[in-house]
Design a protein around this motif. Structure first.
Motif, PDB file in Angstrom:
ATOM      1  N   TYR A 327       0.849  -1.188   0.000  1.00  0.00           N
ATOM      2  CA  TYR A 327       0.000   0.000   0.000  1.00  0.00           C
ATOM      3  C   TYR A 327       0.889   1.244   0.000  1.00  0.00           C
ATOM      4  N   PHE A 328       0.582   2.147  -0.904  1.00  0.00           N
ATOM      5  CA  PHE A 328       1.367   3.366  -1.104  1.00  0.00           C
ATOM      6  C   PHE A 328       0.434   4.559  -1.003  1.00  0.00           C
ATOM      7  N   ALA A 347      -7.067   2.251  -3.743  1.00  0.00           N
ATOM      8  CA  ALA A 347      -7.380   1.401  -2.593  1.00  0.00           C
ATOM      9  C   ALA A 347      -8.001   2.146  -1.417  1.00  0.00           C
ATOM     10  N   SER A 348      -8.239   3.443  -1.539  1.00  0.00           N
ATOM     11  CA  SER A 348      -8.764   4.205  -0.393  1.00  0.00           C
ATOM     12  C   SER A 348     -10.124   3.706   0.068  1.00  0.00           C
ATOM     13  N   GLU A 349     -10.926   3.193  -0.875  1.00  0.00           N
ATOM     14  CA  GLU A 349     -12.278   2.756  -0.531  1.00  0.00           C
ATOM     15  C   GLU A 349     -12.311   1.380   0.132  1.00  0.00           C
ATOM     16  N   ASN A 350     -11.250   0.595  -0.016  1.00  0.00           N
ATOM     17  CA  ASN A 350     -11.236  -0.749   0.587  1.00  0.00           C
ATOM     18  C   ASN A 350      -9.959  -0.984   1.379  1.00  0.00           C
ATOM     19  N   LEU A 351      -9.513   0.048   2.077  1.00  0.00           N
ATOM     20  CA  LEU A 351      -8.310  -0.060   2.887  1.00  0.00           C
ATOM     21  C   LEU A 351      -8.562  -1.015   4.055  1.00  0.00           C
ATOM     22  N   PRO A 352      -7.634  -1.928   4.336  1.00  0.00           N
ATOM     23  CA  PRO A 352      -7.832  -2.856   5.461  1.00  0.00           C
ATOM     24  C   PRO A 352      -8.065  -2.114   6.773  1.00  0.00           C
ATOM     25  N   ASP A 353      -8.886  -2.709   7.641  1.00  0.00           N
ATOM     26  CA  ASP A 353      -9.230  -2.081   8.920  1.00  0.00           C
ATOM     27  C   ASP A 353      -7.995  -1.804   9.772  1.00  0.00           C
ATOM     28  N   ASP A 354      -6.931  -2.582   9.584  1.00  0.00           N
ATOM     29  CA  ASP A 354      -5.747  -2.408  10.417  1.00  0.00           C
ATOM     30  C   ASP A 354      -5.126  -1.024  10.275  1.00  0.00           C
ATOM     31  N   PHE A 355      -5.378  -0.346   9.175  1.00  0.00           N
ATOM     32  CA  PHE A 355      -4.812   0.997   9.029  1.00  0.00           C
ATOM     33  C   PHE A 355      -5.399   1.953  10.061  1.00  0.00           C
ATOM     34  N   ARG A 356      -6.628   1.699  10.495  1.00  0.00           N
ATOM     35  CA  ARG A 356      -7.219   2.545  11.534  1.00  0.00           C
ATOM     36  C   ARG A 356      -6.641   2.218  12.907  1.00  0.00           C
ATOM     37  N   ASN A 357      -5.911   1.108  13.006  1.00  0.00           N
ATOM     38  CA  ASN A 357      -5.308   0.708  14.278  1.00  0.00           C
ATOM     39  C   ASN A 357      -3.840   1.085  14.373  1.00  0.00           C
ATOM     40  N   ILE A 358      -3.326   1.824  13.387  1.00  0.00           N
ATOM     41  CA  ILE A 358      -1.943   2.299  13.461  1.00  0.00           C
ATOM     42  C   ILE A 358      -1.802   3.181  14.691  1.00  0.00           C
ATOM     43  N   PRO A 359      -0.827   2.920  15.559  1.00  0.00           N
ATOM     44  CA  PRO A 359      -0.722   3.675  16.816  1.00  0.00           C
ATOM     45  C   PRO A 359      -0.149   5.074  16.616  1.00  0.00           C
ATOM     46  N   ASP A 360      -0.353   5.911  17.622  1.00  0.00           N
ATOM     47  CA  ASP A 360       0.237   7.245  17.628  1.00  0.00           C
ATOM     48  C   ASP A 360       1.704   7.166  18.037  1.00  0.00           C
ATOM     49  N   GLY A 361       2.420   8.251  17.805  1.00  0.00           N
ATOM     50  CA  GLY A 361       3.773   8.383  18.317  1.00  0.00           C
ATOM     51  C   GLY A 361       4.855   7.698  17.523  1.00  0.00           C
ATOM     52  N   GLU A 362       4.530   7.192  16.344  1.00  0.00           N
ATOM     53  CA  GLU A 362       5.524   6.511  15.515  1.00  0.00           C
ATOM     54  C   GLU A 362       5.810   7.346  14.269  1.00  0.00           C
ATOM     55  N   PRO A 363       6.955   7.103  13.609  1.00  0.00           N
ATOM     56  CA  PRO A 363       7.267   7.884  12.405  1.00  0.00           C
ATOM     57  C   PRO A 363       6.206   7.767  11.317  1.00  0.00           C
ATOM     58  N   TYR A 364       5.508   6.639  11.292  1.00  0.00           N
ATOM     59  CA  TYR A 364       4.499   6.424  10.253  1.00  0.00           C
ATOM     60  C   TYR A 364       3.094   6.840  10.695  1.00  0.00           C
ATOM     61  N   ILE A 366       1.774   9.575  10.987  1.00  0.00           N
ATOM     62  CA  ILE A 366       1.253  10.719  10.251  1.00  0.00           C
ATOM     63  C   ILE A 366       0.215  10.292   9.216  1.00  0.00           C
ATOM     64  N   VAL A 367       0.260   9.035   8.756  1.00  0.00           N
ATOM     65  CA  VAL A 367      -0.677   8.597   7.718  1.00  0.00           C
ATOM     66  C   VAL A 367      -2.091   8.445   8.255  1.00  0.00           C
ATOM     67  N   ARG A 368      -2.279   8.424   9.563  1.00  0.00           N
ATOM     68  CA  ARG A 368      -3.632   8.291  10.119  1.00  0.00           C
ATOM     69  C   ARG A 368      -4.547   9.407   9.617  1.00  0.00           C
ATOM     70  N   ALA A 369      -3.980  10.570   9.315  1.00  0.00           N
ATOM     71  CA  ALA A 369      -4.787  11.686   8.817  1.00  0.00           C
ATOM     72  C   ALA A 369      -5.355  11.398   7.434  1.00  0.00           C
ATOM     73  N   SER A 370      -4.825  10.382   6.758  1.00  0.00           N
ATOM     74  CA  SER A 370      -5.301  10.029   5.417  1.00  0.00           C
ATOM     75  C   SER A 370      -5.999   8.679   5.398  1.00  0.00           C
ATOM     76  N   VAL A 371      -6.344   8.169   6.572  1.00  0.00           N
ATOM     77  CA  VAL A 371      -7.065   6.896   6.676  1.00  0.00           C
ATOM     78  C   VAL A 371      -8.525   7.193   6.991  1.00  0.00           C
ATOM     79  N   PRO A 372      -9.453   6.868   6.089  1.00  0.00           N
ATOM     80  CA  PRO A 372     -10.875   7.142   6.348  1.00  0.00           C
ATOM     81  C   PRO A 372     -11.337   6.524   7.665  1.00  0.00           C
ATOM     82  N   GLY A 373     -12.089   7.285   8.437  1.00  0.00           N
ATOM     83  CA  GLY A 373     -12.651   6.768   9.677  1.00  0.00           C
ATOM     84  C   GLY A 373     -11.861   7.094  10.922  1.00  0.00           C
ATOM     85  N   THR A 374     -10.636   7.597  10.797  1.00  0.00           N
ATOM     86  CA  THR A 374      -9.862   7.960  11.981  1.00  0.00           C
ATOM     87  C   THR A 374     -10.239   9.358  12.450  1.00  0.00           C
TER      88      THR A 374
END
Length: 743
Positions: A327-328, A347-364, A366-374
């Motif tokens: 996923y890019f 893939a924005s419309e069928n992104l796996p649910d795990d993307f909404r479970n990405i934790p805070d405080g990590e270098p990555y 920042i992508v939570r702002a582009s994950v629908p539903g967060t």
């Protein structure tokens, strides 16, 4: 009657307005000096609750305000859970104060200015009629007449769970060309077929106009030379194999000694490539994207998910081990592929649910702002929907539109409107009138060249322009108010090409708008590029509420693909539009004199388009402050130091029925007739159709959400403060920094 249905609370967008400040005592003083340069740090954050002593000796305790409505983002209604203790009384009376105010948002300074603050309702259920009358008089005296400010970051973070914004239709989800390299690489892009023009004053030396690189050509057939930092590569074909050179043609020494060629001149003679690592040059004549991985992908597992983050990539790249898919993320859109070589699909419309479970405080994270539903995505969408407004003087503001040759217009597909193609101004023909949108202000005239005056209204038809048109962004600028002296205009983020779509915030429409060329016999062509979605490695910065370009060497030294040059055939001059055409620094609009002139002017605007005007335009938040500066100071002068015992709790909430709730030892309680009782007991008095367990569950969930919103708003505010304190690099992923252009 006390109604405990959760629906009444769900109507409340619970804003923890923790950063209230103003000019009156008891509030933070106005920003000055360094504070103005660091808006996040300038917002004072006194702890809540806050206690005040009224002129009659009563103690008023105010808890964190809660916003119930923000209508059109220009007027606000809020509830304040309050305690009123009359002089000599031992126990406070709990109630709710409802206030209204006019608002003006200032995204650049992270402020919302409140003016004309008015008490709309006071509800203290335990006070007698006479006591309530006395309390109302005291509360009325308490409100200050001057403006107040609060943190926009905190407000949007608190409202995100309650504001459900609609997506805009019509965007395309077609994937761009995506190159992936495990070796050092750069992306050489031209905006359409590569087109050259002579370097002024240097016979036999040409440059490629429609690219964001220093790309020169010598001879016929041409041999190309490409600057990469301090080194140069050469190739017989623009899409061929590139090799390093140690010596440049002698004509290179004749490059003009101006800003256009400053960095090229500084790269002579060519420096050897570090470690003899020749970068792979990928070429595309349309906007493309490049993922550079430092060797094989270094996959870092993300706790609690099936996701892995590629920690050695120059961009946001993930792998889902559950479905063996990559996923890019780029321009707010997700694309997926089973193989890094592609093909890639939306893939924005069928992104796996795990993307909404990405934790805070990590270098990555920042992508939570582009994950629908967060919550981060909801905050980004809300921030993007808040207009930036300004008051425009009818007499002091004007625009002078020039064209490359005679004005030429092309029809906007699906409409009866047309737009000018051979100018760097936005000119639209509607119903026989010519409308010009320039730096957030609409003008109207009877001829394509003017004269133009400030427009009172904009035809409704203007707002039917589809995203397939390169002037679609004009639909996000509106007239908000008119008077004989001024017109209030405002724009939302769509004007800056950030849109609500697919449940998140995206950059660009996804359409490719070919550039417009003016060809005149005997002269080099004139180039007019349009905004592009891809080709810049664009990503969202939550701390600043904007998209930014990759701005690294992989995408060229001057930003995105549309950062080419604009050529003036009469003067032989041109200007590189790097700062003007990429999304870096939120926005930028370029205005260039026509063939008859020789003056170029570039507006590189960071944050507020209206600040590019020299005079006649006043931002709304500034106007609000100036308009009330002469008023008398408020009655917040008798500040009671310390807190009453009952005010120590921070978790006190209110509803419109005058009910007050607080959390004790993990349990929510409601105040009733001088005491705090479990909400289960209070629910027994509710006469709604729902059963008591249902009512209690919904109410508890609602109160918990409100509490979380308050906590999140504080976290967002502190994060923004740290981001501004740490500078621009503090907002970026570590893996991205090494690709940044050295300054």
């Amino acid at each position: 009657m006390v109604r405990l249905t959760a629906s009444s609370l769900l109507r409340l967008g619970l804003a923890a307005l923790l950063a209230v400040s103003g000019t009156g005592p008891g509030f933070a003083q106005a920003q000055t000096g360094a504070a103005q340069q660091n808006p996040a740090g300038a917002q004072a954050s006194e702890p809540w609750p806050r206690n005040y002593e009224t002129p009659a000796g009563a103690i008023m305790t105010l808890h964190q305000p809660q916003v119930t409505e923000w209508k059109n983002y220009t007027s606000m209604t809020a509830l304040i859970a309050s305690e009123y203790k009359a002089k000599g009384s031992q126990e406070p009376a709990y109630g709710v104060i409802e206030v209204t105010a006019k608002t003006a948002a200032d995204r650049e300074n992270d402020e919302v200015t409140l003016s004309d603050l008015t008490v709309a309702n006071i509800n203290f259920s335990t006070l007698t009629r006479n006591q309530l009358s006395d309390a109302s008089l005291e509360i009325g005296k308490l409100l200050p007449p001057e403006t107040l400010t609060l943190s926009l970051t905190r407000l949007t973070a608190s409202l995100a769970n309650y504001e459900r914004l609609q997506d805009a239709p019509g965007f395309t989800a077609d994937a761009p060309t995506i190159f992936v390299s495990e070796k050092p690489a750069v992306l050489l892009q031209t905006n359409g077929k590569p087109t050259t023009a002579p370097v002024k004053g240097v016979s036999g030396l040409e440059f490629v106009i429609n690219t964001n690189w220093d790309l020169l050509a010598v001879g016929d057939p041409a041999t190309y030379y490409l600057r990469v930092d301090k080194s140069w590569l050469t190739s017989k074909k623009i899409d061929g194999t590139w090799e390093p050179v140690s010596e440049l043609p002698s004509d290179f020494a004749k490059l003009p000694d101006d800003e256009n060629w400053k960095e090229a001149r500084e790269a002579m003679p060519p420096a050897p490539l570090a470690d003899d690592a020749v970068p792979v040059v990928y070429y595309s004549d349309k906007p493309a994207e490049l993922v550079v991985i430092d060797g094989e992908p270094a996959l870092q597992p993300i706790a609690g998910t099936d996701l892995e983050w590629v920690s050695n990539a120059n961009t946001d790249l993930f792998r889902d081990t559950a479905n063996n898919t990559w996923y890019f993320l780029t321009s707010g859109r997700w694309f997926s592929a089973s193989d890094l070589k592609g093909p890639w699909s939306f893939a924005s419309e069928n992104l796996p649910d795990d993307f909404r479970n990405i934790p805070d405080g990590e270098p990555y994270s920042i992508v939570r702002a582009s994950v629908p539903g967060t919550s981060e995505s909801q905050e980004a969408r809300l921030t993007a929907s808040i207009p930036t407004t300004a008051r425009v003087s009818r007499s002091d503001v004007s625009v002078d539109v020039t064209y490359f040759g005679d004005p030429k217009f092309e029809r906007i597909t699906g409409t009866d409107m047309a737009y000018a193609v051979n100018t760097n101004f936005t000119v639209i023909l509607v119903g026989g009138k010519y409308f010009v949108l320039y730096n957030g202000v609409w003008f109207i005239g009877d001829a394509p060249t003017g004269p133009f005056t400030v427009a009172d209204t904009v035809p409704d038809e203007m707002y039917t322009i589809p995203p397939s048109s390169p002037v679609y962004n004009v639909t996000y600028v509106r007239v908000y108010e008119t008077t004989p002296d001024y017109v209030v205009y405002g724009y939302t983020s769509g004007y800056l090409w950030a849109f609500l779509a697919w449940g998140t915030l995206i950059y660009g429409t996804g359409y490719y708008y070919p550039p417009y060329w003016v060809y005149t016999p005997g002269y080099p062509p004139i180039y007019r590029p349009w905004r592009v979605t891809y080709g810049s490695g664009t990503y969202y910065l939550p701390g600043r509420g904007t998209f930014t370009a990759h701005y690294g060497r992989a995408y060229g030294p001057y930003g995105g693909i549309a950062a080419g040059g604009i050529y003036n055939q009469n003067t032989g001059g041109y200007i590189r539009g790097a700062r003007a055409w990429g999304p870096y620094n939120q926005a930028g609009y370029i205005a260039v004199r026509g063939p008859g002139g020789n003056r170029y002017w570039v507006a590189d605007v960071n944050g507020n388009i209206y600040k590019s005007w020299d005079r006649g335009v006043t931002t709304n938040s500034r106007w609000s402050r100036e308009n009330t500066a002469s008023k008398a100071q408020g009655q917040w002068q008798k500040r009671k130091s310390g807190q009453t015992s009952s005010a120590r709790g921070q978790n006190i909430l209110a509803d419109r029925d005058g009910n007050v709730f607080r959390k004790e030892n993990g349990n929510w309680k409601q105040h009733n007739k001088g005491s705090w009782e479990n909400i289960k007991s209070a629910a027994e008095r509710d006469k709604s159709a729902k059963t008591r367990p249902e009512r209690v569950k919904e109410l508890r969930q609602s109160l918990d959400r409100q509490q979380i919103s308050r906590q999140r708003s504080t976290q967002r505010f502190e994060s923004r403060r740290e981001s501004f304190s740490g500078g621009r690099s503090g907002l970026q992923r570590p893996s991205t920094r090494r690709f940044e252009r050295r300054r």
